[in-house]
Design an enzyme around this catalytic site. Structure first.
Site, mmCIF file in Angstrom:
data_model
loop_
_atom_site.group_PDB
_atom_site.id
_atom_site.type_symbol
_atom_site.label_atom_id
_atom_site.label_comp_id
_atom_site.label_asym_id
_atom_site.label_seq_id
_atom_site.Cartn_x
_atom_site.Cartn_y
_atom_site.Cartn_z
ATOM 1 N N ASP A 93 35.521 -26.520 -5.944
ATOM 2 C CA ASP A 93 35.671 -25.534 -4.914
ATOM 3 C C ASP A 93 34.106 -24.822 -4.607
ATOM 4 O O ASP A 93 33.627 -24.319 -5.255
ATOM 5 C CB ASP A 93 36.674 -24.562 -5.151
ATOM 6 C CG ASP A 93 37.997 -24.862 -5.348
ATOM 7 O OD1 ASP A 93 38.365 -25.815 -4.345
ATOM 8 O OD2 ASP A 93 38.832 -24.741 -6.210
ATOM 9 N N ASP A 134 31.453 -28.579 -10.302
ATOM 10 C CA ASP A 134 32.546 -27.611 -9.884
ATOM 11 C C ASP A 134 33.190 -28.085 -8.694
ATOM 12 O O ASP A 134 32.533 -28.923 -8.220
ATOM 13 C CB ASP A 134 32.087 -26.126 -9.730
ATOM 14 C CG ASP A 134 32.937 -25.390 -8.963
ATOM 15 O OD1 ASP A 134 34.137 -25.270 -9.598
ATOM 16 O OD2 ASP A 134 32.674 -24.629 -7.817
HETATM 17 C C1 BG6 Z 1 38.529 -22.068 -8.378
HETATM 18 C C2 BG6 Z 1 38.261 -21.253 -7.340
HETATM 19 O O1 BG6 Z 1 37.769 -23.294 -8.349
HETATM 20 O O2 BG6 Z 1 39.950 -22.432 -8.514
HETATM 21 C C3 BG6 Z 1 39.009 -19.806 -7.147
HETATM 22 O O3 BG6 Z 1 36.794 -21.112 -7.169
HETATM 23 C C4 BG6 Z 1 40.447 -20.214 -7.349
HETATM 24 O O4 BG6 Z 1 38.865 -19.237 -6.164
HETATM 25 C C5 BG6 Z 1 40.687 -21.200 -8.801
HETATM 26 O O5 BG6 Z 1 41.117 -19.315 -7.701
HETATM 27 C C6 BG6 Z 1 42.257 -21.625 -8.869
HETATM 28 O O6 BG6 Z 1 42.498 -22.369 -7.907
HETATM 29 P P1 BG6 Z 1 44.031 -22.897 -7.526
HETATM 30 O O7 BG6 Z 1 43.773 -23.721 -6.514
HETATM 31 O O8 BG6 Z 1 44.691 -23.519 -8.808
HETATM 32 O O9 BG6 Z 1 44.689 -21.570 -7.140
HETATM 33 MG MG MG Z 2 33.354 -23.053 -7.175
#
Ligand code: BG6
Ligand code: MG
Length: 216
Positions: free
Chosen positions: A12, A10
Site C-alpha cells: 500500500d 511494501d
Molecule cells: C497497510 C496499510 O499496508 O495495511 C494500512 O498501510 C492498513 O493503512 C493495513 O491499515 C491493513 O490493511 P487491511 O487491508 O488488512 O485492512
Molecule cells: Mg505502505
C-alpha cells in the site's frame, strides 16, 4: 559496493496507491464517532494492522469501545475499502514499479511483498501482480504488525536470504522502523520530512534504480 540479494516491497503506497482509499474508509468511521481525523493522522496509521488503526483512531478521540464494537467498526471500514479496491486494474500500479521490478529480475535480485494488509491477495490479483513476486508475506501471515519486523523477516526467510542482504521499500514511518529493527536497509518512498529514518528516500519508484541499491 554490491547489489542486495533481495528487495522486499511494501504494497500500500509503494506498489499501488491505496492510501486515499484507506483514508476515505477510516474517515467514514471517525465521522460516525465524531472524532476529527485528518490526512496527517492517517499518515500515522500507515503500516499498522486494521485493528491497531481502529484503536489509534479511538485513542485520538479519547473514546472507548467494546471489543465487539471495535470488530464491527473495522468490518464496516473494510467493506467500504474493499468496494473501492475491487475496482482496481493494472492501471493503478504506481509509476516506475514495473520498470524497477524488471531491472531487479534482469539482475537476479529476488523480489517479495511484505505488507500488513489482509487484502494483499485481492489487490495483487486485481492489478495483475499475483504471480510477479518470489514471495508474499501479508497481514494474514503475521502476528505482530509493523513497526515489528516480523513481516520482513518472514519475507527474507521465505526467500532463503539473510535480512542484511535484503532492502525494504516503504512509504510508512512504521514500515521504515520495522525494516531497521529487522536489520535491513530501507528505501523510503515518499516525503523526506516523514521518512527521515530511511537510509535513502525517493519520491516514487520512477526515481529508483540499481545505482541507489548499490550505494546503500
Ligand atoms: C497497510 C496499510 O499496508 O495495511 C494500512 O498501510 C492498513 O493503512 C493495513 O491499515 C491493513 O490493511 P487491511 O487491508 O488488512 O485492512
Ligand atoms: Mg505502505
Amino acid at each position: 559496493m554490491s547489489l542486495p540479494k533481495a528487495c522486499i516491497f511494501d504494497l500500500d503506497g509503494v506498489i499501488v496507491d491505496t492510501v486515499p482509499a484507506h483514508y476515505v474508509a477510516w474517515k467514514a468511521m471517525a465521522d460516525e464517532l465524531n472524532i476529527p481525523f485528518s490526512e496527517e493522522d492517517n499518515e500515522h496509521l500507515k503500516g499498522l494492522s486494521r485493528t491497531e488503526s481502529m484503536l489509534k483512531i479511538l485513542e485520538l478521540g479519547n473514546v472507548t469501545k467494546s471489543e465487539n464494537e471495535i470488530a464491527d467498526y473495522t468490518t464496516r471500514k473494510n467493506n467500504i475499502y474493499v468496494e473501492i479496491i475491487s475496482k482496481m486494474t493494472p492501471q493503478d500500479i504506481l509509476p516506475g514499479v514495473l520498470d524497477f521490478i524488471q531491472q531487479l529480475k534482469d539482475n537476479g535480485i529476488a523480489t517479495a511483498i511484505g505488507s500488513s494488509s489482509k487484502n494483499t491477495p485481492t489487490i495483487l490479483k486485481a492489478v495483475g501482480l499475483d504471480t510477479t513476486f518470489d514471495a508474499i508475506v501479508d497481514g494474514n501471515q503475521v502476528t505482530h504488525s509493523k513497526p515489528d519486523p516480523e513481516v520482513f523477516l518472514k519475507g527474507a526467510a521465505k526467500l532463503g536470504i539473510k535480512p542484511e542482504e535484503c532492502v525494504v521499500l516503504e512509504d510508512a514511518i512504521s514500515g521504515v522502523e520495522a525494516a531497521k529493527r529487522g536489520g535491513m536497509k530501507c528505501v523510503g518512498v515518499g516525503d523526506p520530512s516523514v521518512l527521515g529514518a530511511a537510509d535513502v528516500i525517493v519520491p516514487d519508484l520512477t526515481k529508483m534504480n540499481l545505482g541507489i541499491l548499490r550505494n546503500l
